[in-house]
Scaffold this motif. Structure first.
Motif, PDB file in Angstrom:
ATOM      1  N   ARG A 177       0.840  -1.200   0.000  1.00 31.26           N
ATOM      2  CA  ARG A 177       0.000   0.000   0.000  1.00 31.26           C
ATOM      3  C   ARG A 177       0.878   1.255   0.000  1.00 31.26           C
ATOM      4  NH1 ARG A 177      -5.156  -0.223   2.356  1.00 31.26           N
ATOM      5  NH2 ARG A 177      -4.649   1.697   3.482  1.00 31.26           N
ATOM      6  N   TRP A 178       0.358   2.315  -0.543  1.00 29.87           N
ATOM      7  CA  TRP A 178       1.094   3.572  -0.588  1.00 29.87           C
ATOM      8  C   TRP A 178       1.514   4.020   0.811  1.00 29.87           C
ATOM      9  CZ3 TRP A 178       3.332   6.535  -4.169  1.00 29.87           C
ATOM     10  CH2 TRP A 178       3.712   7.836  -3.812  1.00 29.87           C
ATOM     11  N   ASP A 179       0.653   3.774   1.818  1.00 25.96           N
ATOM     12  CA  ASP A 179       0.950   4.247   3.181  1.00 25.96           C
ATOM     13  C   ASP A 179       1.874   3.309   3.953  1.00 25.96           C
ATOM     14  OD1 ASP A 179      -0.718   2.122   3.768  1.00 25.96           O
ATOM     15  OD2 ASP A 179      -2.352   3.344   4.568  1.00 25.96           O
ATOM     16  N   ARG A 197       1.309   0.262   4.915  1.00 30.41           N
ATOM     17  CA  ARG A 197       0.620  -0.652   5.829  1.00 30.41           C
ATOM     18  C   ARG A 197       0.164  -1.928   5.131  1.00 30.41           C
ATOM     19  NH1 ARG A 197      -3.614   3.036   9.102  1.00 30.41           N
ATOM     20  NH2 ARG A 197      -3.679   1.161  10.426  1.00 30.41           N
ATOM     21  N   ALA A 255       6.363   1.181   0.839  1.00 27.78           N
ATOM     22  CA  ALA A 255       5.541   2.388   0.841  1.00 27.78           C
ATOM     23  C   ALA A 255       5.930   3.285  -0.323  1.00 27.78           C
ATOM     24  CB  ALA A 255       5.699   3.145   2.160  1.00 27.78           C
ATOM     25  N   GLY A 264      -3.795   8.253  -0.897  1.00 29.38           N
ATOM     26  CA  GLY A 264      -2.759   8.393   0.120  1.00 29.38           C
ATOM     27  C   GLY A 264      -2.718   7.267   1.128  1.00 29.38           C
ATOM     28  N   THR A 265      -3.696   6.369   1.083  1.00 26.52           N
ATOM     29  CA  THR A 265      -3.653   5.186   1.951  1.00 26.52           C
ATOM     30  C   THR A 265      -3.339   3.970   1.083  1.00 26.52           C
ATOM     31  OG1 THR A 265      -6.079   4.942   1.783  1.00 26.52           O
ATOM     32  CG2 THR A 265      -5.201   6.152   3.685  1.00 26.52           C
ATOM     33  N   GLN A 266      -4.331   3.502   0.331  1.00 24.89           N
ATOM     34  CA  GLN A 266      -4.073   2.390  -0.594  1.00 24.89           C
ATOM     35  C   GLN A 266      -3.411   2.878  -1.880  1.00 24.89           C
ATOM     36  OE1 GLN A 266      -7.564   0.212  -1.791  1.00 24.89           O
ATOM     37  NE2 GLN A 266      -6.407  -1.336  -2.920  1.00 24.89           N
TER      38      GLN A 266
END
Length: 542
Positions: A188-190, A192, A199, A237-239
């Motif tokens: 995931r981009w964040d 997590r 990231a 910005g999360t996934q």
């Protein structure tokens, strides 16, 4: 898809009659491209995700449009194309484990699209799915136990998926760069995500585009452009990569224009990168890998397609068929079970009697195999034969209840070969039969008029039942380790292996660790692929 099923109606009967008379060669001369074979494979992957067929084809088109707006070059464009088609290729190899945790592997994957899969949303999905179908008290106990181990269980599944995806991508002929890209499917981009917690730009651009296109297509199809934009914006910005998310949201209507109205099959193939035309051994290698892929859905079917492919080819010689049709039978044997992807392991691995609904679902899978394979030039005859492997001469089979003269010689041979090989394999509701028992049952089916007697006799002649010569095992495996490897391939855990071989669980664990070390595998799927390549999956081997 709107075209009628192959082999049905007036057109199907005319084609069959013309082929039987020798005036129609079907499409043997039309050698398929690699992109066409892998596009067909993506249809099977769609089914296992709980999505309609052609989801991945549309996602690939969307991904290419996003890539073009982002200014990617031709090489990256080709990688985006294949990443979209095959991002989920490794998931089906873990269907057995996923269904053991959540009852319905396909339903779980369909629900997965609906959440931003991390933290509480992910835990909530897993707990909601854990123990579904069990009585309330048992379900509550299962949920409580799972909550303690949820993080480890998910990490194990994702790591296994990524490893399997890379191995399977290599086996269907994609270059090593695709293996590395596919290993990031759940990052995931964040940061997590899993398995490595990469990231931002540590995740390859091709995969960042693929992740967005894959999810956006689902929400576009089910809720329209506004729903797709809302989901992408929410996961920005999360996934998803923020720049790609902004690009999509700003240009969503242009990017998705006509995407749901065009026929995605010809559109996706027209957009495919230049690739090889497959024929001869190269085509055989890809089809064999696809058969392995289908068989990995359940440990009960490991090696099934390879064995079925060998049996009818030898049977056809006994039967007197020509070389071209022997080739068709061998290829049909490899890919006849591709439609199994569309049926949940909650059905395939069920020990209790199947419900009416379960049987209805199960009986559709040969039809799905035929529809998927029939899209590929050069494979229509193979598809026609493969789709009839569960039909019976007396009309009692499925999916269409064909019988009598509606089944040609190749279809009758494949049906007999598949039945015999199935008897030799364990199933959740019964142990494997011995070759003698399998032969007796095959003769009984022929005697009852369900299988053709000549085909059954030819299968038994081809099976041989002769003693195998002892051979040296690969990678320094011992006879005991080979025995443990076969049990591991069929889904047994360390304790079950120990019970089967009358050894201590610790000894079984040591054997498994030594096997992994010797063959360079890191999980059951890797070990199974090794066993398939070296002929070690069969419980009767050696």
């Amino acid at each position: 898809m709107t075209e009628p099923p192959l082999g049905s109606g007036r057109e199907g009967r005319s084609l069959k009659a013309a082929w039987s008379a020798g005036s129609v060669p079907w499409d043997h001369a039309a050698a398929p491209r690699r992109s066409e074979i892998l596009a067909a494979l993506s249809l099977a992957i769609d089914l296992g995700l709980g999505q309609p067929m052609e989801h991945m084809l549309r996602a690939s088109l969307l991904g290419l449009r996003i890539g073009d707006r982002a200014g990617v070059g031709p090489a990256a464009r080709g990688r985006i194309y294949y990443a979209n088609l095959l991002a989920w290729i490794g998931c089906h190899a873990d269907s057995f484990e996923l269904a053991a945790l959540f009852s319905d592997d396909i339903g779980f994957r369909a629900d997965y699209y609906m959440i931003d899969a991390h933290g509480l949303p992910m835990l909530s999905l897993m707990l909601r799915r854990t123990g579904s179908g069990l009585p309330p008290l048992q379900r509550a106990g299962r949920r409580s136990r799972f909550a303690v181990t949820a993080n480890t269980a998910v990490r194990t599944l994702i790591r296994s998926h990524c490893t399997s995806a890379g191995q399977l991508a290599n086996k269907v002929g994609l270059d090593e760069s695709m293996s590395g890209i596919l290993s990031n499917t759940f990052e995931r981009w964040d940061g997590r995500g899993l398995p490595a917690g990469r990231a931002g730009v540590e995740i390859p651009l091709e995969m960042r585009i693929t992740q967005l296109a894959d999810t956006a297509e689902v929400f576009l199809r089910t809720g329209g452009v506004d729903a797709a934009v809302a989901t992408v914006r929410k996961r920005r910005g999360t996934q998803f990569d923020p720049e790609l998310a902004d690009l999509f949201c700003a240009q969503a209507r242009e990017l998705t224009a006509d995407l749901l109205n065009i026929d995605p099959w010809p559109a996706a193939l027209a957009a495919a990168p230049d690739d090889a035309v497959l024929s001869g051994q190269e085509l055989d290698s890809v089809l064999r890998a696809i058969g392995d892929f289908a068989d990995l859905k359940s440990p009960f079917t490991v090696g099934h397609s390879r064995a079925v492919a060998a049996l009818p080819a030898d049977t056809a010689r006994e039967y007197g068929l020509q070389a071209g049709e022997i080739e068709v039978l061998r290829r049909a044997g490899w890919v006849h079970d591709l439609g199994r992807m569309g049926v949940s392991n909650g059905v395939w691995d069920k020990k209790s009697p199947l419900s009416y609904v379960d049987r209805e679902r199960l009986q559709m899978y040969p039809y799905l195999s035929e529809r998927i394979l029939g899209r590929v030039p050069g494979m229509r005859r193979v598809a026609y034969v493969a789709g009839a492997h569960r039909e019976r001469v007396d009309g009692s089979g499925y999916p269409r209840g064909r019988g009598g003269t509606d089944l040609d010689s190749s279809q009758r041979i494949l049906a007999a070969a598949d039945a015999y090989q199935t008897y030799l394999e364990p199933r959740p509701h019964r142990p494997a039969l011995t070759p003698l028992e399998a032969g007796t049952r095959l003769r009984a089916e022929a005697g009852a008029g369900r299988l053709e007697g000549q085909a059954a006799d030819a299968v038994l002649v081809a099976a041989g039942q002769t003693a195998r010569r002892r051979r040296l095992l690969p990678c320094g495996l011992t006879d005991r380790e080979a025995e443990v490897l076969r049990l591991l391939c069929h889904g047994l855990n360390n304790r079950e292996i120990a019970d089967t071989l009358y050894i201590a669980p610790k000894t079984a664990r040591n054997h498994v660790e030594h096997i992994y070390l010797k063959i360079g595998a890191g999980n059951r799927v890797g070990a199974t692929l090794f066993a398939l390549d070296h002929g070690l999956w069969d419980r009767a081997a050696g």
